[in-house]
Write a protein that holds these residues in place. Sequence first.
Motif, PDB file in Angstrom:
ATOM      1  N   GLY A  74      17.842 -15.263   9.111  1.00 49.69           N
ATOM      2  CA  GLY A  74      18.235 -15.791   7.802  1.00 49.69           C
ATOM      3  C   GLY A  74      17.886 -14.895   6.629  1.00 49.69           C
ATOM      4  O   GLY A  74      18.243 -15.205   5.493  1.00 49.69           O
ATOM      5  N   ALA A  76      15.407 -12.490   3.971  1.00 46.46           N
ATOM      6  CA  ALA A  76      14.489 -12.895   2.903  1.00 46.46           C
ATOM      7  C   ALA A  76      15.144 -13.980   2.054  1.00 46.46           C
ATOM      8  O   ALA A  76      14.471 -14.863   1.523  1.00 46.46           O
ATOM      9  CB  ALA A  76      14.118 -11.687   2.047  1.00 46.46           C
ATOM     10  N   SER A  77      16.465 -13.938   1.961  1.00 45.10           N
ATOM     11  CA  SER A  77      17.181 -14.927   1.138  1.00 45.10           C
ATOM     12  C   SER A  77      16.930 -16.353   1.616  1.00 45.10           C
ATOM     13  O   SER A  77      16.906 -17.285   0.800  1.00 45.10           O
ATOM     14  CB  SER A  77      18.675 -14.622   1.145  1.00 45.10           C
ATOM     15  N   PHE A  80      13.730 -17.826   0.276  1.00 44.90           N
ATOM     16  CA  PHE A  80      13.761 -18.364  -1.093  1.00 44.90           C
ATOM     17  C   PHE A  80      13.779 -19.896  -1.058  1.00 44.90           C
ATOM     18  O   PHE A  80      13.266 -20.552  -1.966  1.00 44.90           O
ATOM     19  CB  PHE A  80      14.985 -17.856  -1.857  1.00 44.90           C
ATOM     20  N   THR A 148       7.472 -10.879  -6.596  1.00 43.34           N
ATOM     21  CA  THR A 148       8.149  -9.831  -5.828  1.00 43.34           C
ATOM     22  C   THR A 148       7.398  -8.524  -6.078  1.00 43.34           C
ATOM     23  O   THR A 148       7.598  -7.882  -7.119  1.00 43.34           O
ATOM     24  CB  THR A 148       9.622  -9.699  -6.292  1.00 43.34           C
ATOM     25  N   ASN A 150       7.597  -5.600  -5.016  1.00 44.54           N
ATOM     26  CA  ASN A 150       8.453  -4.437  -5.280  1.00 44.54           C
ATOM     27  C   ASN A 150       9.885  -4.897  -5.481  1.00 44.54           C
ATOM     28  O   ASN A 150      10.491  -5.456  -4.564  1.00 44.54           O
ATOM     29  CB  ASN A 150       8.389  -3.443  -4.120  1.00 44.54           C
ATOM     30  N   THR A 152      13.396  -4.069  -5.490  1.00 42.83           N
ATOM     31  CA  THR A 152      14.153  -3.023  -4.798  1.00 42.83           C
ATOM     32  C   THR A 152      15.238  -2.403  -5.676  1.00 42.83           C
ATOM     33  O   THR A 152      15.565  -1.223  -5.547  1.00 42.83           O
ATOM     34  CB  THR A 152      14.812  -3.661  -3.560  1.00 42.83           C
ATOM     35  N   ASP A 172       7.364 -11.833  -1.790  1.00 44.67           N
ATOM     36  CA  ASP A 172       8.564 -11.292  -1.148  1.00 44.67           C
ATOM     37  C   ASP A 172       8.357  -9.788  -1.006  1.00 44.67           C
ATOM     38  O   ASP A 172       8.591  -9.029  -1.946  1.00 44.67           O
ATOM     39  CB  ASP A 172       9.801 -11.596  -2.003  1.00 44.67           C
ATOM     40  N   SER A 174       9.869  -7.681   0.997  1.00 48.19           N
ATOM     41  CA  SER A 174      10.957  -7.071   1.768  1.00 48.19           C
ATOM     42  C   SER A 174      10.982  -5.548   1.700  1.00 48.19           C
ATOM     43  O   SER A 174      11.198  -4.882   2.706  1.00 48.19           O
ATOM     44  CB  SER A 174      12.302  -7.607   1.283  1.00 48.19           C
ATOM     45  N   SER A 175      10.762  -4.999   0.505  1.00 49.22           N
ATOM     46  CA  SER A 175      10.928  -3.550   0.377  1.00 49.22           C
ATOM     47  C   SER A 175       9.608  -2.802   0.204  1.00 49.22           C
ATOM     48  O   SER A 175       9.618  -1.620  -0.121  1.00 49.22           O
ATOM     49  CB  SER A 175      11.865  -3.241  -0.794  1.00 49.22           C
ATOM     50  N   GLY A 193      12.531  -9.336   4.838  1.00 48.34           N
ATOM     51  CA  GLY A 193      13.665  -9.004   5.696  1.00 48.34           C
ATOM     52  C   GLY A 193      13.349  -7.672   6.367  1.00 48.34           C
ATOM     53  O   GLY A 193      12.704  -6.819   5.770  1.00 48.34           O
ATOM     54  N   GLN A 195      15.212  -5.132   7.389  1.00 47.93           N
ATOM     55  CA  GLN A 195      16.104  -3.965   7.340  1.00 47.93           C
ATOM     56  C   GLN A 195      15.702  -2.865   6.371  1.00 47.93           C
ATOM     57  O   GLN A 195      16.380  -1.858   6.260  1.00 47.93           O
ATOM     58  CB  GLN A 195      17.531  -4.429   7.044  1.00 47.93           C
ATOM     59  N   LYS A 196      14.588  -3.054   5.653  1.00 44.87           N
ATOM     60  CA  LYS A 196      14.121  -2.005   4.757  1.00 44.87           C
ATOM     61  C   LYS A 196      13.009  -1.180   5.400  1.00 44.87           C
ATOM     62  O   LYS A 196      13.175   0.005   5.604  1.00 44.87           O
ATOM     63  CB  LYS A 196      13.657  -2.602   3.428  1.00 44.87           C
TER      64      LYS A 196
HETATM   65  C1  LIG Z   1      16.797  -6.904   0.281  1.00 40.26           C
HETATM   66  C2  LIG Z   1      15.924  -7.869  -0.398  1.00 40.26           C
HETATM   67  C3  LIG Z   1      16.114  -9.253  -0.288  1.00 40.26           C
HETATM   68  C4  LIG Z   1      17.272  -9.853   0.474  1.00 40.26           C
HETATM   69  O1  LIG Z   1      17.041  -9.704   1.818  1.00 40.26           O
HETATM   70  P1  LIG Z   1      18.038 -10.334   2.919  1.00 40.26           P
HETATM   71  O2  LIG Z   1      17.261 -10.073   4.160  1.00 40.26           O
HETATM   72  O3  LIG Z   1      19.319  -9.572   2.807  1.00 40.26           O
HETATM   73  O4  LIG Z   1      18.206 -11.767   2.625  1.00 40.26           O
HETATM   74  C5  LIG Z   1      15.227 -10.088  -0.925  1.00 40.26           C
HETATM   75  N1  LIG Z   1      14.199  -9.609  -1.627  1.00 40.26           N
HETATM   76  C6  LIG Z   1      13.976  -8.275  -1.761  1.00 40.26           C
HETATM   77  C7  LIG Z   1      12.801  -7.798  -2.554  1.00 40.26           C
HETATM   78  C8  LIG Z   1      14.831  -7.370  -1.145  1.00 40.26           C
HETATM   79  O5  LIG Z   1      14.607  -6.060  -1.264  1.00 40.26           O
END
Ligand SMILES: *Cc1c(COP(=O)(O)O)cnc(C)c1O
Length: 360
Positions: A74, A76-77, A80, A148, A150, A152, A172, A174-175, A193, A195-196
């Motif tokens: 699902g 990082a979104s 939320f 957050t 960082n 992105t 969050d 993610s990045s 997430g 993928q980063k």
């Molecule tokens: C990319 C990103 C998201 C979104 O991530 P998804 O996995 O595509 O939902 C949320 N927060 C940050 C800080 C991001 O860099």
Amino acid sequence: MARSYNFSAGPAMLPAAVIERAQQEMLEWGESGMSVMEMSHRGKDYMSIAQSAEQNLRDVMSIPENYKVLFLQGGASSQFAMVPMNLLRGKSGADYLNTGMWSKKAIAEAKRFCDVNVAADTSEGGFCAVPTQDSLKLNADAAYLHYTPNETIGGVEFDYVPETGGVPLVADMSSTILSRPMDVSKYGVIYAGAQKNIGPAGLTIAIVREDLIGSAMDSTPVMFNYETHANNGSMYNTPPTYSWYMAGLVFEWIKEQGGLAAMGEINQRKAGKIYNLIDGSDFYGNPVDKNGRSWMNVPFTLADAELDGAFLAGAAERGLVTLKGHRSVGGMRASIYNAMPEEGVDTLVEFMKEFEKENA
Ligand SMILES: *Cc1c(COP(=O)(O)O)cnc(C)c1O
């Protein structure tokens, strides 16, 4: 075969050594007679892959015993929504820091569930700064504080961990997860997430303090309840098995590089090389306050935006790709996560110098 230096914000580069290892194990993992992709998630081979991935992440991040590591889908979104659903625990409101595009999305989603107190907002200055601890208008009765670390898109990164006075801190990451050592015990929830800076898309990691699990809103769908995943080893339903396996290889790779201390040193040096060039030039610019500059995502503009196309084309000729900035910001953005080799940054910096000489 030639691998580009891929500066994409995500999905982003993976370490070549990790992809090669996956290639070696592609047709048959160990002596299992099958690919990881073909395994039952409940079989003993896959269970060992899953468990060692979790253990390696725990080792790398020094995750305390009283935290669950959840391997989710699902993105990082989805977090939320999952964060308020699970963490409100009967309270009516939560604090949020609004420091960029991703904070904004988290806030918009939280508003479906609770009163959002925006405890700091840097939108007026164009999201170019990190709010100071003193300026945060925190509510002592908030269910949690979300931020957050960082951003992105804006390339803005906190240089401190907010103090909340006992209110659970939610990040969050993610990045920026795995970009440097960090103290997990300061957080209630960390999510990202994959993928980063973790692995392929499709996997989302949530690190959740145990006392925050088990009090979700009554209306919470079973798949959105942290408790469901915590009680089932993230195998309530079929997890993203291959992405989980790949993430495990990345965690091993980080260990081999010397762990997060080594990552942090390299990342700071890599980012410093680009910022130094920008600061020493009138041709390139970066709008972010110096103490809020991201180590992971470096946005920059050219003095003359008409040259953007020529810059991107020249970069691509040298194997430097995906440097176009986010559509909301324009200019360029170099995302330089753990897997971006330092030579990639050096090649970019060399090209930037050359391009300036030819066009300034
Ligand atoms: C990319 C990103 C998201 C979104 O991530 P998804 O996995 O595509 O939902 C949320 N927060 C940050 C800080 C991001 O860099």
